[in-house]
Write a protein that holds these residues in place. Sequence first.
Motif, PDB file in Angstrom:
ATOM      1  N   TYR A   1       0.862  -1.184   0.000  1.00  0.00           N
ATOM      2  CA  TYR A   1       0.000   0.000   0.000  1.00  0.00           C
ATOM      3  C   TYR A   1       0.902   1.240   0.000  1.00  0.00           C
ATOM      4  O   TYR A   1       1.927   1.274   0.676  1.00  0.00           O
ATOM      5  N   ARG A   2       0.479   2.275  -0.738  1.00  0.00           N
ATOM      6  CA  ARG A   2       1.277   3.508  -0.756  1.00  0.00           C
ATOM      7  C   ARG A   2       0.349   4.713  -0.794  1.00  0.00           C
ATOM      8  O   ARG A   2      -0.669   4.718  -1.503  1.00  0.00           O
ATOM      9  N   LEU A   3       0.722   5.745  -0.016  1.00  0.00           N
ATOM     10  CA  LEU A   3      -0.048   6.990   0.026  1.00  0.00           C
ATOM     11  C   LEU A   3       0.914   8.160   0.166  1.00  0.00           C
ATOM     12  O   LEU A   3       1.870   8.098   0.946  1.00  0.00           O
ATOM     13  N   VAL A   4       0.643   9.232  -0.585  1.00  0.00           N
ATOM     14  CA  VAL A   4       1.446  10.460  -0.493  1.00  0.00           C
ATOM     15  C   VAL A   4       0.620  11.513   0.231  1.00  0.00           C
ATOM     16  O   VAL A   4      -0.534  11.783  -0.151  1.00  0.00           O
ATOM     17  N   LEU A   5       1.203  12.100   1.287  1.00  0.00           N
ATOM     18  CA  LEU A   5       0.546  13.159   2.042  1.00  0.00           C
ATOM     19  C   LEU A   5       1.145  14.500   1.654  1.00  0.00           C
ATOM     20  O   LEU A   5       2.368  14.679   1.695  1.00  0.00           O
ATOM     21  N   LEU A   6       0.294  15.446   1.294  1.00  0.00           N
ATOM     22  CA  LEU A   6       0.732  16.820   1.041  1.00  0.00           C
ATOM     23  C   LEU A   6       0.580  17.584   2.345  1.00  0.00           C
ATOM     24  O   LEU A   6      -0.529  17.825   2.818  1.00  0.00           O
ATOM     25  N   MET A   7       1.718  17.944   2.950  1.00  0.00           N
ATOM     26  CA  MET A   7       1.726  18.492   4.302  1.00  0.00           C
ATOM     27  C   MET A   7       1.432  19.994   4.296  1.00  0.00           C
ATOM     28  O   MET A   7       1.629  20.679   3.282  1.00  0.00           O
TER      29      MET A   7
ATOM     30  N   SER B   1      10.537  16.472   7.233  1.00  0.00           N
ATOM     31  CA  SER B   1      11.651  17.247   6.685  1.00  0.00           C
ATOM     32  C   SER B   1      11.347  17.773   5.285  1.00  0.00           C
ATOM     33  O   SER B   1      12.216  18.348   4.632  1.00  0.00           O
ATOM     34  N   SER B   2      10.129  17.555   4.800  1.00  0.00           N
ATOM     35  CA  SER B   2       9.767  18.027   3.470  1.00  0.00           C
ATOM     36  C   SER B   2       8.294  18.389   3.472  1.00  0.00           C
ATOM     37  O   SER B   2       7.594  18.204   4.471  1.00  0.00           O
ATOM     38  N   ASP B   3       7.838  18.908   2.321  1.00  0.00           N
ATOM     39  CA  ASP B   3       6.443  19.330   2.228  1.00  0.00           C
ATOM     40  C   ASP B   3       5.512  18.185   1.876  1.00  0.00           C
ATOM     41  O   ASP B   3       4.332  18.399   1.607  1.00  0.00           O
ATOM     42  N   SER B   4       6.025  16.956   1.851  1.00  0.00           N
ATOM     43  CA  SER B   4       5.177  15.785   1.593  1.00  0.00           C
ATOM     44  C   SER B   4       5.755  14.571   2.318  1.00  0.00           C
ATOM     45  O   SER B   4       6.945  14.526   2.629  1.00  0.00           O
ATOM     46  N   LEU B   5       4.879  13.617   2.575  1.00  0.00           N
ATOM     47  CA  LEU B   5       5.282  12.356   3.198  1.00  0.00           C
ATOM     48  C   LEU B   5       4.837  11.213   2.308  1.00  0.00           C
ATOM     49  O   LEU B   5       3.677  11.158   1.874  1.00  0.00           O
ATOM     50  N   SER B   6       5.744  10.285   2.046  1.00  0.00           N
ATOM     51  CA  SER B   6       5.418   9.100   1.266  1.00  0.00           C
ATOM     52  C   SER B   6       5.338   7.909   2.221  1.00  0.00           C
ATOM     53  O   SER B   6       6.328   7.525   2.838  1.00  0.00           O
ATOM     54  N   ILE B   7       4.132   7.364   2.376  1.00  0.00           N
ATOM     55  CA  ILE B   7       3.899   6.244   3.297  1.00  0.00           C
ATOM     56  C   ILE B   7       3.832   4.953   2.488  1.00  0.00           C
ATOM     57  O   ILE B   7       3.023   4.823   1.565  1.00  0.00           O
ATOM     58  N   LEU B   8       4.666   3.992   2.851  1.00  0.00           N
ATOM     59  CA  LEU B   8       4.730   2.709   2.155  1.00  0.00           C
ATOM     60  C   LEU B   8       4.539   1.599   3.186  1.00  0.00           C
ATOM     61  O   LEU B   8       5.253   1.557   4.190  1.00  0.00           O
ATOM     62  N   ILE B   9       3.551   0.716   2.946  1.00  0.00           N
ATOM     63  CA  ILE B   9       3.258  -0.359   3.890  1.00  0.00           C
ATOM     64  C   ILE B   9       3.232  -1.678   3.136  1.00  0.00           C
ATOM     65  O   ILE B   9       2.433  -1.860   2.203  1.00  0.00           O
ATOM     66  N   ASN B  10       4.106  -2.602   3.542  1.00  0.00           N
ATOM     67  CA  ASN B  10       4.088  -3.961   3.012  1.00  0.00           C
ATOM     68  C   ASN B  10       3.270  -4.846   3.939  1.00  0.00           C
ATOM     69  O   ASN B  10       3.555  -4.928   5.131  1.00  0.00           O
ATOM     70  N   VAL B  11       2.246  -5.499   3.391  1.00  0.00           N
ATOM     71  CA  VAL B  11       1.323  -6.303   4.194  1.00  0.00           C
ATOM     72  C   VAL B  11       1.328  -7.736   3.686  1.00  0.00           C
ATOM     73  O   VAL B  11       1.262  -7.975   2.476  1.00  0.00           O
ATOM     74  N   SER B  12       1.402  -8.684   4.623  1.00  0.00           N
ATOM     75  CA  SER B  12       1.319 -10.109   4.273  1.00  0.00           C
ATOM     76  C   SER B  12       0.228 -10.773   5.083  1.00  0.00           C
ATOM     77  O   SER B  12       0.013 -10.442   6.253  1.00  0.00           O
ATOM     78  N   ASN B  13      -0.460 -11.720   4.457  1.00  0.00           N
ATOM     79  CA  ASN B  13      -1.453 -12.518   5.173  1.00  0.00           C
ATOM     80  C   ASN B  13      -1.496 -13.923   4.587  1.00  0.00           C
ATOM     81  O   ASN B  13      -1.862 -14.110   3.425  1.00  0.00           O
ATOM     82  N   PHE B  14      -1.093 -14.886   5.418  1.00  0.00           N
ATOM     83  CA  PHE B  14      -1.208 -16.300   5.062  1.00  0.00           C
ATOM     84  C   PHE B  14      -1.849 -17.099   6.199  1.00  0.00           C
ATOM     85  O   PHE B  14      -1.835 -18.323   6.174  1.00  0.00           O
TER      86      PHE B  14
END
Length: 689
Positions: free
Chosen positions: A102-108, A163-176
């Motif tokens: 999952y990935r989301l970019v936040l404009l701060m 430290s910047s005007d945006s944040l890049s959130i990256l989440i690796n998810v597993s389900n077994f």
Amino acid sequence: MDLRHLKWYLLILLITSSASLTSGRNPVAEKGVLDLREYKSDREFIVRLDGEWEFYWGKMLHPYDFTLGKTPTPDLYGRVPSYWTNYQNDSLSIQKMGFATYRLVLLMPEGMSQRMAFDVPVFDSSYDLFVNGVYLGSNGVPGKTAGETVPQYKRNFFSIDPSSDSLSILINVSNFHHRRGGFWLPLRIGTFEKVRRTVSGEWAGEWATISLLMGFSLLFLFFYLMYRKDKLMGFFSLATIGLAIRPLFTSHFLILDITDLKWIWIVRLEYLVLYYILITWFWYIANLYPGKNIKRTSWIVTAIFSVSAVFTLFLPVRIFSYFSFPAFASMILLIGYAMSRNIKGMISGKTADYIYFFAFLMLSLGAIHDMFVALGRPLISSGYILTFVLVIFVIIQASLLLYKWVSAFDEKEKLHNDLEYMNRNLEMLVNERTQEIQSRREEIENQNRRIALQNRQMSETIQLKNKIFSVIAHDLRSPVVNILYMLNLLKEDENRDKYDLYANASIQYAQQVITLLENMLVWGRGQEEKIKYSPGHHDIADLILTNLSIFKESADKKEITVNFTQIGRSMAYFDKDLLDIIIRNLLSNAIKYTPRGGRISIVMKDRSQTGDGFLIKVSDNGVGIPPLRQKYLFTMSEMESTPGTENEKGTGIGLKLCHELIKINKGTIAVESKEGEGTCFSISIPGPG
């Protein structure tokens, strides 16, 4: 409050509660971007990261994959919070088991320099979290196979310095390991202090709720043990225990505050508690609204979920987690049956059924919402709310049970009057028909024996009721009122920095109800800081006379003469509530330790002209206090109670409480006593101010 008016109050409460749950504006992510630039950089805020996230199925991407010049193209934009099995895409086959990114970019906000924090809920069933390429942490170990994946449930709290005007959130998810993958609760971000206060407030609120529900459960179990014919009390107690335990295995997973439990046992215990709740509440409803069909249904539900519990102990989570569907269906059936019986009662004009209807309607809304949360489709942008709804529901149920007992007491009293009337008529009948005595003697004697038996049974019942109401008045009212007060404080923003204090206080008050064996109030350390000092101009004489009217019956029962003398004016500057407690305790002790036929004197003297304020003396000619005990009367650390002249019981905390409260009221208290002759307590408080 009149019971006939209570139903309208509950309707207003239900409407306002629902409105509060759905109120509040939250920005929503679109095409993998969430714009927070409308927020002020120097203001506190907290937002949910809901909306459309970039979703990469079957890929375990890392931050460097987005810095190599060619940004990966998302398979789709998945709605969050939700399970990935809810995503529809003709060209993509998304399985229940697998892994994704999952990935989301936040404009701060412009110029944002405040420290930020993430409140990260649990995922099914493990994840790694990166922000702007920096690894923040994980829950379990996400992998590409079942062997590589280690599931875990633990709510995480991470902090970052933007430290910047945006944040890049990256989440690796597993389900077994679970029947579903992804996350079903909202991830939240905001300024550090705002997020910290919000999370700690929710945590403290859940602990306070557990304490309150457990207290109610043990209290009504005590009532049931005293009067076992009333099975409704017993099943209500057992059902409430399950409601109190369930928050340990949901949302904040409070069980991890107690022990380091493995993931599979957290899930198993969550389901086992759910089965227990359904079984006990079915039996409670079966006793509240008895009928052949509901009783048969309760046995069927008991059998089904008892077998389900056995399977839950041995099957893997990905299989037994499907048992939640029949559990939800049973919950709907149970609430539907209860509300249908409520509607019938409302049509018949039964006031209690109006209240039951509103209570079950509120419960059903909370249960339906939590059902959708568990399925990854919340009705509102919130987590589980059923626990908090249950607090109100249990209080309503408890009030109705107590009302039932009061009604039964009134009915018994009416029966007693009818029996007395019958006795008088029997005596008149015997006098008028003396010639028939011989032929009617045996019949009259049998009738008298039946009346005597009924009177004895009625007397025993009344004594039992009085004993129970005595316990309620002393052991239930004060702790419950204090717990509800603390819960209200927890909702206030200005009290966010005192969550631990208020949560611990709520647990302490609930513990008083749980440990009914002590039957007293516990005065712990540091209570001065929790007592609000609110002085004002009040009339001391009115306060004393009010307390005299309260204790008049107690004094009359012991044939004690009570005199009150006022010298000078009586308007002074003091905290009315604190002085009321002091006078009430001193007057109660005077009556307690004064023998039958004794006397009590209360003198209030205005000494403000000499700068000495007001003097209040409470004197009696009772048993007195030994000299050694006088020395440590107000300062001893052990709570010690001496039975009264007629074996009256106390908590042993009254005089120490008076000493603490008079200090807060800027006054002093002293004692003069001689064994066998009596005791005099002297209180001085400041003048008019």
